[in-house]
Design an enzyme around this catalytic site. Structure first.
Site, PDB file in Angstrom:
ATOM      1  N   GLY A 281       2.670   5.194   2.898  1.00 51.74           N
ATOM      2  CA  GLY A 281       3.508   4.070   2.509  1.00 51.74           C
ATOM      3  C   GLY A 281       4.736   4.524   1.744  1.00 51.74           C
ATOM      4  O   GLY A 281       5.847   4.031   1.954  1.00 51.74           O
TER       5      GLY A 281
ATOM      6  N   GLY B 263       0.855  -1.168   0.000  1.00 48.37           N
ATOM      7  CA  GLY B 263       0.000   0.000   0.000  1.00 48.37           C
ATOM      8  C   GLY B 263       0.895   1.222   0.000  1.00 48.37           C
ATOM      9  O   GLY B 263       1.299   1.713   1.058  1.00 48.37           O
ATOM     10  N   SER B 264       1.250   1.696  -1.208  1.00 50.08           N
ATOM     11  CA  SER B 264       2.295   2.720  -1.324  1.00 50.08           C
ATOM     12  C   SER B 264       1.741   4.069  -1.738  1.00 50.08           C
ATOM     13  O   SER B 264       2.210   4.696  -2.690  1.00 50.08           O
ATOM     14  CB  SER B 264       3.368   2.249  -2.315  1.00 50.08           C
ATOM     15  OG  SER B 264       3.934   1.044  -1.870  1.00 50.08           O
TER      16      SER B 264
ATOM     17  N   ASN C  91      -7.884  10.950  15.080  1.00 42.32           N
ATOM     18  CA  ASN C  91      -8.442  10.880  13.728  1.00 42.32           C
ATOM     19  C   ASN C  91      -9.952  11.053  13.734  1.00 42.32           C
ATOM     20  O   ASN C  91     -10.524  11.701  12.852  1.00 42.32           O
ATOM     21  CB  ASN C  91      -8.081   9.540  13.076  1.00 42.32           C
ATOM     22  CG  ASN C  91      -6.617   9.452  12.700  1.00 42.32           C
ATOM     23  OD1 ASN C  91      -5.953  10.456  12.511  1.00 42.32           O
ATOM     24  ND2 ASN C  91      -6.100   8.231  12.616  1.00 42.32           N
TER      25      ASN C  91
ATOM     26  N   ASN D  62      -4.551   3.398  10.114  1.00 45.50           N
ATOM     27  CA  ASN D  62      -5.483   4.155  10.951  1.00 45.50           C
ATOM     28  C   ASN D  62      -6.625   3.253  11.377  1.00 45.50           C
ATOM     29  O   ASN D  62      -7.032   2.349  10.650  1.00 45.50           O
ATOM     30  CB  ASN D  62      -6.061   5.343  10.178  1.00 45.50           C
ATOM     31  CG  ASN D  62      -5.052   6.458   9.980  1.00 45.50           C
ATOM     32  OD1 ASN D  62      -4.103   6.594  10.737  1.00 45.50           O
ATOM     33  ND2 ASN D  62      -5.270   7.274   8.966  1.00 45.50           N
TER      34      ASN D  62
ATOM     35  N   ALA E 263       1.808  12.775   5.633  1.00 45.91           N
ATOM     36  CA  ALA E 263       2.276  12.721   4.247  1.00 45.91           C
ATOM     37  C   ALA E 263       1.133  13.151   3.345  1.00 45.91           C
ATOM     38  O   ALA E 263      -0.039  12.939   3.663  1.00 45.91           O
ATOM     39  CB  ALA E 263       2.733  11.306   3.881  1.00 45.91           C
TER      40      ALA E 263
ATOM     41  N   LYS F  40      -4.673   7.541  18.923  1.00 45.90           N
ATOM     42  CA  LYS F  40      -4.589   8.067  17.563  1.00 45.90           C
ATOM     43  C   LYS F  40      -5.939   7.968  16.862  1.00 45.90           C
ATOM     44  O   LYS F  40      -6.337   8.857  16.119  1.00 45.90           O
ATOM     45  CB  LYS F  40      -3.533   7.336  16.742  1.00 45.90           C
ATOM     46  CG  LYS F  40      -3.385   7.996  15.367  1.00 45.90           C
ATOM     47  CD  LYS F  40      -2.471   7.278  14.424  1.00 45.90           C
ATOM     48  CE  LYS F  40      -2.457   8.018  13.089  1.00 45.90           C
ATOM     49  NZ  LYS F  40      -1.650   7.317  12.073  1.00 45.90           N
TER      50      LYS F  40
ATOM     51  N   ASN G  11     -10.243  13.990  11.285  1.00 45.36           N
ATOM     52  CA  ASN G  11     -10.337  13.591   9.876  1.00 45.36           C
ATOM     53  C   ASN G  11     -11.708  13.821   9.267  1.00 45.36           C
ATOM     54  O   ASN G  11     -11.854  14.471   8.229  1.00 45.36           O
ATOM     55  CB  ASN G  11      -9.948  12.115   9.720  1.00 45.36           C
ATOM     56  CG  ASN G  11      -8.450  11.908   9.713  1.00 45.36           C
ATOM     57  OD1 ASN G  11      -7.690  12.761  10.155  1.00 45.36           O
ATOM     58  ND2 ASN G  11      -8.011  10.761   9.216  1.00 45.36           N
TER      59      ASN G  11
END
Length: 308
Positions: free
Chosen positions: A12, A7-8, A189, A103, A129, A185, A193
């Site tokens: 990632g 998963g890039s 989120n 997440n 990121a 976390k 989020n």
């Protein structure tokens, strides 16, 4: 050790880039054709704290990956975790360590179907990121990565991975209670989020509103109540303070759910964050109406935007 990033996307690719920069043997795994083609043809373009770098890192589709990998970092979206683990089964050997840094809550339930318990590591990262486009990411700021072996006996291997993360500048930490950090976390989120996605706002813009603290407190209260049912003790005041501090430090940042939903019209992980709290609340016979409503709003927005 040889590392694979399954998963890039934005996060990632950050881990792949920083591990690669530290001299590690790294491969990327992804399913996004445009992303794969761009990285293969032109390399991964990284805006790293204001400086552009281009690095050549091998990238594969899941069905193309072969050979032995020592450590796999899972960075898919939560809803695609099982699918990715199924696809990369050929490289998950009896001694392959699989680190889940997704997440949300409850991913170990999925991982146990595909990975031996002694090879599962779970954790949390607070790095950020941004995905600018295929093969292009934006990285800035600092963060940390906290991991722990899922069952007793894997401490030594976990600490070896932590050392590599430290050397790569990813600030690896071995945790004695990673479940607490995962829930905290998830609460961060859950408070930031979905709200920023619904408001189409950065973290800073959200907390410029008069309603931000009240909304945050309602969300956190429900997280605290449900976490307690899982023997995780989140302090209400400390958690609210931590969320406000995080939002101020990353004020100009759009959280990952905003990137997915608003910017790229992709499905979100809402069912594994606010939705998970709403679902667990029902199981425990308590109420989480704020998180339930937020989950419904996000799903409604997904439908309006015709996300895929």
């Amino acid at each position: 050790m040889k590392f694979a990033i399954a998963g890039s996307g934005a996060m990632g690719s950050r881990f792949g880039f920083m591990l690669h920069q530290a001299g590690n043997d790294v491969i990327l795994i992804d399913k996004w054709d445009a992303h794969i083609q761009e990285i293969r043809q032109n390399g991964l373009t990284v805006n790293y704290n204001g400086t552009e770098k281009v690095v050549k890192i091998p990238i594969y589709r899941p069905n193309e990956v072969k050979g032995k990998v020592d450590v796999i970092f899972m960075f898919t979206k939560a809803m695609f975790l099982g699918e990715m683990l199924e696809d990369i089964q050929p490289i998950i050997k009896e001694d392959t360590q699989v680190v889940c840094l997704l997440n949300g809550i409850g991913h170990e339930t999925v991982m146990k179907k595909y990975v031996s318990l002694e090879n599962i590591l779970i954790g949390v990262t607070i790095w950020t990121a941004g995905l600018i486009g295929p093969g292009k990411i934006d990285l800035e700021g600092t963060g940390s990565t906290e991991i722990q072996n899922f069952v007793p006996g894997g401490e030594e291997k976990a600490k070896e991975i932590v050392k590599v993360l430290e050397e790569a500048g990813l600030n690896g930490v071995y945790s004695e209670n990673v479940k607490f950090s995962i829930w905290r976390k998830a609460c961060v989120n859950g408070a930031l989020n979905a709200t920023c996605s619904l408001l189409d706002a950065t973290l800073g813009e959200m907390f410029e509103t008069d309603q931000a603290i009240s909304i945050t407190e309602k969300i956190v209260k429900e997280f605290v109540d449900v976490a307690a049912k899982q023997d995780v003790q989140l302090d209400f005041n400390d958690t609210v303070e931590y969320i406000v501090k995080s939002a101020k430090e990353l004020g100009h940042h759009y959280p990952s759910m905003h990137q997915d939903l608003v910017q790229h019209h992709r499905l979100t992980e809402i069912d594994y964050i606010n939705g998970a709290v709403a679902r667990l609340a029902v199981e425990y016979g308590i109420e989480a109406p704020t998180n339930e409503l937020i989950t419904k709003f996000i799903h409604a927005k997904e439908q309006l935007l015709k996300v895929k």
